[in-house]
Every structure is written in structure tokens, then in C-alpha cells.
Design an enzyme around this catalytic site. Sequence first.
Site, PDB file in Angstrom:
ATOM      1  N   CYS A 157       2.327  11.446 -31.761  1.00  0.00           N
ATOM      2  CA  CYS A 157       2.708  12.853 -31.566  1.00  0.00           C
ATOM      3  C   CYS A 157       2.966  13.121 -30.087  1.00  0.00           C
ATOM      4  O   CYS A 157       2.061  13.013 -29.260  1.00  0.00           O
ATOM      5  CB  CYS A 157       1.600  13.759 -32.080  1.00  0.00           C
ATOM      6  SG  CYS A 157       1.835  15.500 -31.666  1.00  0.00           S
ATOM      7  N   ASP A 171      25.724   0.531   3.329  1.00  0.00           N
ATOM      8  CA  ASP A 171      25.503  -0.390   4.434  1.00  0.00           C
ATOM      9  C   ASP A 171      26.560  -1.481   4.299  1.00  0.00           C
ATOM     10  O   ASP A 171      27.130  -1.665   3.219  1.00  0.00           O
ATOM     11  CB  ASP A 171      24.092  -0.973   4.321  1.00  0.00           C
ATOM     12  CG  ASP A 171      23.839  -2.068   5.341  1.00  0.00           C
ATOM     13  OD1 ASP A 171      24.102  -1.841   6.528  1.00  0.00           O
ATOM     14  OD2 ASP A 171      23.396  -3.157   4.923  1.00  0.00           O
ATOM     15  N   ASP A 189      17.114  -0.748   6.374  1.00  0.00           N
ATOM     16  CA  ASP A 189      17.719   0.319   5.591  1.00  0.00           C
ATOM     17  C   ASP A 189      16.684   1.245   4.960  1.00  0.00           C
ATOM     18  O   ASP A 189      17.040   2.291   4.413  1.00  0.00           O
ATOM     19  CB  ASP A 189      18.587  -0.275   4.469  1.00  0.00           C
ATOM     20  CG  ASP A 189      19.793  -1.024   5.012  1.00  0.00           C
ATOM     21  OD1 ASP A 189      20.317  -0.601   6.057  1.00  0.00           O
ATOM     22  OD2 ASP A 189      20.191  -2.035   4.409  1.00  0.00           O
ATOM     23  N   CYS A 223       0.877  16.042 -28.717  1.00  0.00           N
ATOM     24  CA  CYS A 223      -0.512  15.651 -28.433  1.00  0.00           C
ATOM     25  C   CYS A 223      -0.581  14.785 -27.167  1.00  0.00           C
ATOM     26  O   CYS A 223      -1.554  14.856 -26.410  1.00  0.00           O
ATOM     27  CB  CYS A 223      -1.106  14.885 -29.604  1.00  0.00           C
ATOM     28  SG  CYS A 223      -1.140  15.855 -31.128  1.00  0.00           S
ATOM     29  N   ASP A 262      20.367  -3.051   1.636  1.00  0.00           N
ATOM     30  CA  ASP A 262      19.561  -4.164   1.119  1.00  0.00           C
ATOM     31  C   ASP A 262      18.503  -4.662   2.074  1.00  0.00           C
ATOM     32  O   ASP A 262      17.648  -5.447   1.691  1.00  0.00           O
ATOM     33  CB  ASP A 262      20.466  -5.339   0.748  1.00  0.00           C
ATOM     34  CG  ASP A 262      21.050  -6.016   1.984  1.00  0.00           C
ATOM     35  OD1 ASP A 262      21.372  -5.297   2.947  1.00  0.00           O
ATOM     36  OD2 ASP A 262      21.176  -7.248   1.983  1.00  0.00           O
TER      37      ASP A 262
END
Length: 821
Positions: free
Chosen positions: A104, A521, A722, A107, A718
Site C-alpha cells: 500500500c 566542458d 568540474d 501506508c 568529467d
Amino acid sequence: MSKIKLSLKGLDCAHCAGKIENIVSEFKEVKSCTLNFAFKLLIVEYSDLNEEEMINKIKETVNKLEPNVVVEKYSMSGGKNNPRTESGHGNSNKIKLSLKGLDCAHCAGKIENIVSEFDEVKSCTLNFSFKLLIVEYSGLNEEKMINKIKESVNKLEPNVVVEKYSMTSGNDMQRSDSGHGCKDGCCTGHEHGHSHKEDEKKENKFMNRILENIQLIVGIFIYIVGIFLGEKSNISIYFFIISYLLVGYKVIGIAVKNIFKGNFFDENFLMTIATLGAFAVGQYPEGVAVMVFYEIGEMFQSYAVNKSRKSISSLMDIKAEYANLFENGNITKVSPEEVKIDQIILVKPGERVPLDGEIIEGNTSVDTSALTGESIPMEKKVGEELLAGSINITGTIKIRVKSEFEESTVARILELVQNASSKKAKTEKFITKFSRYYTPVVVFSAIALAVIPSLILPDANIRQWISRALIFLVVSCPCALVISVPLGLFAGIGSASKKGILVKGGNYLEILKDLDAVVFDKTGTLTEGVFRVTKIESFDEFKKEQVLQYAAACEKFSNHPIGKSIVDEYKLSKQKDIDEIEVTNHKEISGMGISGDIEGNNVLVGNFKLMKENNIKVNEIESLGTIVYVAVNNIFKGYITISDKIKKDSKEAIEALKEIGVKKVVMLTGDNKKVGEAVGKELGLDEVHSELLPVNKVEKLENIIESKEVNRVAFIGDGINDAPVLARADLGVAMGGIGSDAAIEAADVVLMKDNPLALKEAILLARKTNKILWQNIIFSLGVKFLVLLMAVFGLANMWEAVFADVGVTLIAVLNSMRALK
């Protein structure tokens, strides 16, 4: 500009959370303010005040709105995204619990709210799709914490079994054995083994379902007999009562228990009142029919939800169930969690790689589609790395383990996906808030409909108006929305993960669909990041070999691709062993290069800015490659040209983004202007900003974000440099599943396959998921309001009311599953 994160302990009202966010956003010192209601986390960017003054000002505002909310400074715990308040004592503990039998969604939300209120709990997230409760806490030992949670869960859902969770094949199925596979050898040949205890449990569960269905079938049969006897027959009433009790005993029992707990607005109570009300006004067949069709609908709904959850969980079936530990010539089958770093494991054809490591014996091809979405097998040989979650296809290989299971690629992926539900989308927050008010409003409307017309209208038939009011009660449960919206979001996240796109939360799916600017980048993102030396020049008495030797000696400690390419070129030149060249006073100069002393000479290796900074006479060299200048004792001695290669899919990715409506595509790079502009021209970028230090990248990104041209901006990178830019963007996207940990931690989306084209796929998937969510919302509310309106005018009956409840829920759940495709 400063940034602060505050934990708002005790904040339970979504409406008040919105008020707090709006008021703090209006402070003249505040540049941006975000309140994550799921984590009770307030993130504020501000200036002109010190930290203490800012916190006090926020505390004062919060306490006016919510006097019981405690505002505390927040700090990251264990590098994860779960908030933890700084109480000045002890560390937070984290536990994962499996909630078996929890079907549920309503719930589930109650359990999450109640556990969140425990004084010891810092954060609590319940992943309904995985039946997984993730709790961060302090002040109690693990056993007491589990017992406290069990007690609360059992009050709400007595049939739910709470157990400590362990990862098994990436889903919520717990193993009942010791974790070492079947002892009878039934698991050989592949990792998808099972225990005999699990078989017994499945058989018992199947038998229980049959018994439940027999009771329902018998109840329906008795109901049909009652119909056959006719409504006017006194005997038929007894048949209807017996049928009602057989079919609805569970619903009635749960309703009675919940009444004693003060819970009057769950669907069991509402269905009981509605059907007993039908009996009270003499509508015996209708009352039984409502309960029969409600139970049938619930059965199909439960099946659909469980099927959906299994479909989502199966997408994460990327963990090997065992590892073949190779020690002293013997092979032992163990759990991946038991294997330590530098131990040797054996992986046979057809088996899944259990841990990250390096191949030390054998060659093979591997299927990495579960990690990257890439269907083409990759060839692997001795000395190459292999990631956990890959499937070995051809040869038997031995692997030296490089990281324990908790730090492996597969564990990181599972952690990201499991925690994704904690970052709720605005749509999901809206539904959570809406459902709190919808049910009480409809229930009180039902009372009004039963009473007011009977008092006001002349010759009003009170039984008729009560009957109409009962329809309101049946329609009042918001299950269709409460279940289908989170399920749809998680289906979208699961589908993305299968394609090698890890989305850390539903909120990021919503941002993805609205992106209109993408900032890239350059190195490793749009280009391959595989540099090679293409030219070496020397001046004065210096030889080219000396230029290369000095540069390589300074760069030998560097992890930067440019530095590695110089070292690789030096090794190919077969000069003196690089480790024999002593470098003292070695120093990295951020954004410029390296300095060091070699053989009594001070050497500078780096870009033109480094030369200029040290007043070295040299003209800037024009080249399409990256130029590394070499100076000895402040005299320019030569340079090395290094070239990178544009990825084959980069141009297609830029074109694809523009095709789907991205207005602006920008590149930020630390490379020289000429190289940056050449790459930008070839790829068809709108803007290129070159020669940027990490801090300059953040500034440029902020300028783009603050411009009125775009609304939502993503940054894709990457590297470790960065991370600040990824964190600052509206959406941070990290390239490559084996990229920098800092970049992946800071990012909101991770593209496991090192391909910028995957961003287009992610955006389209986010748009599709959002479309499905709104289809569910409009359809569910539309049908419910239509039936409610029809009920007012006496045009709707109980059958239509049941369809507006369980029928609509079933359709919405099935529609949500389209996000998986």
C-alpha cells in the site's frame, strides 16, 4: 557569495515549507533559496551577512511560522546526499530495512512520516518500488533502532515483515541462506541462484493466495445465489450478509483496528462505511457488489503494482550473487561482500563480474550493457580494468580486486538508484500535498450531501441522498495518484539506468525535460581526452630530447591527460628511466602548470600564463594543439604541442540537442583560445569561452544562468575540476561511470557511457515520463470529479464509484509502466 545548508527538524507541513522557502528567498541578502521538503533541508546562497547572522535571521523566520521546527546547521555524512544535523555529539548511523509485504503506497507514506518523527532520526526515505526503508539516525544502537521501527510498522501494517536489508541481485528479495549459494550445487553455471527456503516461501505464499481467492470465489457464489433468490426474499438478505462478510472481512477488520488508532480517512474505513451505509438504506446487493468489485480491483491492482515494481527492480539486477575466491589453488564460492582488496577472484564465461578489478590472467569479451547501455561487447585482456556488474562472455579470467564491494561500481549505481526516490519531483510533492486535503474534503462533502439537501429541499428522500453520499466515500481515496505518480517517476529513473543514464532523483527528471541551455566542458567530454605529443621544438643549446625529458620529469606525478601524454611520449623515446630523474621542490600551480628543480636547475612546465607570470620572455605560439612551454632558470627553452581528438558523436550530439529544442549550447575550456574556437566551429557551438581556470568556469556559468535568454542550464563535465561547476548548474551531468568520484558526487545525472549523445536520450526520456505523469493526474482527477458530479445529480451508481477508485488506479499504474519502455 556564501552558501549554507540547514536542517529543519520537525518540518512536516509541505504548505509551511513553501512559505518558508518563499519568505527566505525574499531576503535582500539571499541570492537563491531551495527547500527540499523530503529531506527537510534548506539550501541558501547569500551575501552581506556572516554565517551566524544569516542562520539567526532564518531561525527567526522559521520559528514565527513553525515554532516547533528546530533549525540546525547541516553537514554531509559519509559523502552521501543524506542530511545530518550537527548536534555536536557522535556520528550518524545508517540502516537499510526491507519491508516485505508492503503493498500500500498510502501506508508507505505514513510509515515514512512516522519514522521521520523519531527524535533519533536524522533522515528517513521509503523507496516503495524496492520496499526499502533507508534511515539515518543517532543516539540508539542498531538493534534498538530496528525494534523501534518494527513496532511502528506493525501498528500500521501488522502483516509487513521488517528485516535488515542486504543487496541481492539488485532487488528487494532477501536471501534466506548464509549468502554462499546453494550447497546442493543448483546454482552452478550462472549467478541467478536461489535457496530452497525461498522455494518453500514461494509455495506457501502461492497456497495463501489460493486460499484467499477461494474465500472470494465462495463469497461471490453466495452473492449470486442471493441475487437469484431475489431482493424481496427474506432468505436472500442472509445470503448477502454472509457473502459480504466472506468478501470484506479483511477490509472491515483493518478499518476497526484503524478506528482505535484514530485513523478515519484510510480507504478501508471509507469502504466499510460506504458498504454498511448501503446495507442501512436497504441496498443489500449494491453494498455487497461494491465490496466484491473493490476486492477484485484491489487484487488486480496489487498484482499490477507488484509486477511493476519487479520490472523496475529487474533493471537493477546487476549485482553478482557470489564471487569465486581463488586462494592456494582452491576456489571457494563466497559473497562479494567478503572479498578484500588484492584478493584474486575467478570469473567464468556467463558469470557476472562481482567486484572492480584488474585482469591478471586470461582474455575475454564482456557485456557492459547493464552499466553503460552499450550493447556491443568489449574485448578485455591482461592488465585492463573490469567493472563489477559486467558479464563475462567468452574466456575464464582471473581478476585482482581493486576495491571492496561497498566501493565498487555496481554498489555505487545501486546506491544512487535506491536513494533516487528521496529527491522528490515537484509533481510528486504536489500530489502528496493534494492527497492530504482531497480525502477529508470529499468525506465532509459526503456528509454535507447526505444532510443538507434533506433539510433544505422539499419532499427530499433522505435515503436517496445518503446513497449519493456513499458514492462520494467510495471515490474519496486518492490511491490512483499516490501510487501511480511515484511509480511512474521511478519507472523513468529505472529505464534511464538501464540505458546507462543514472538520474539521482525525480526532481532532476523534471529539470531535464525543461533544459534550454547546455554547457559542455571540452576535454574528456566533447573530445576523447586522449592526448598525444605531435610536435617538440627546442631553442638555444637545448635539444628536443632535453625539452621532453624535463617536461616528463615534472609531469610524472600528474594525473592530467596532458601530463600523462608527455610521460608516455618520453617512455617511447627510450631515454633514461623517468623514475631515476630526481625532482625536488615539485609544485603544481593551479590552472598554469608545474615547477620543480632538476639537476640544480629550476624548471617551469605549463601554459603561456605561467611564462607571463614569471616574466619569461616568449611570444605566444599559435597552434591548433595545446602548447606546453618549458623554461629552465627563467629562460624559455622549447615547447611541446599536444593534440586531442573530437569524439565521433560530439557533433551529432550538438545537432540533436538543438533539434529537440535546446536554445543554447556552450563550451567552457581551460585550453587556449585558438584551440577552443577551432573545436567550437567544427561542432557548431553557439559560444566558446577559453583559457578558464576552475573558478572562471563557475563565473561564466553563473552569467549564463542569470541571463534572461534561458531558464534551465545543464553543465556536463568529467573531471575533478568540474565538481564546482557541476554543483552550481541547475543540472550537473557527469560524463563516464569511471570518471572522477568528486564529479560523480557533485552531479545530478551520470552518463555511464562516455557519450554526449546520451544527454538527448535522457531529455526525451524525462519528457516522456513527465507526459505520462500528467496523463495519470488528469485522467484520475477527471474521472473522479466526473463521478462525484454525476453522484450529486443522481446519475452515478456504486459500480461507477468503484471504477473511479480501483479501476482508475489500475489503469494509471499500467500507464506508468510505459515509462519503462
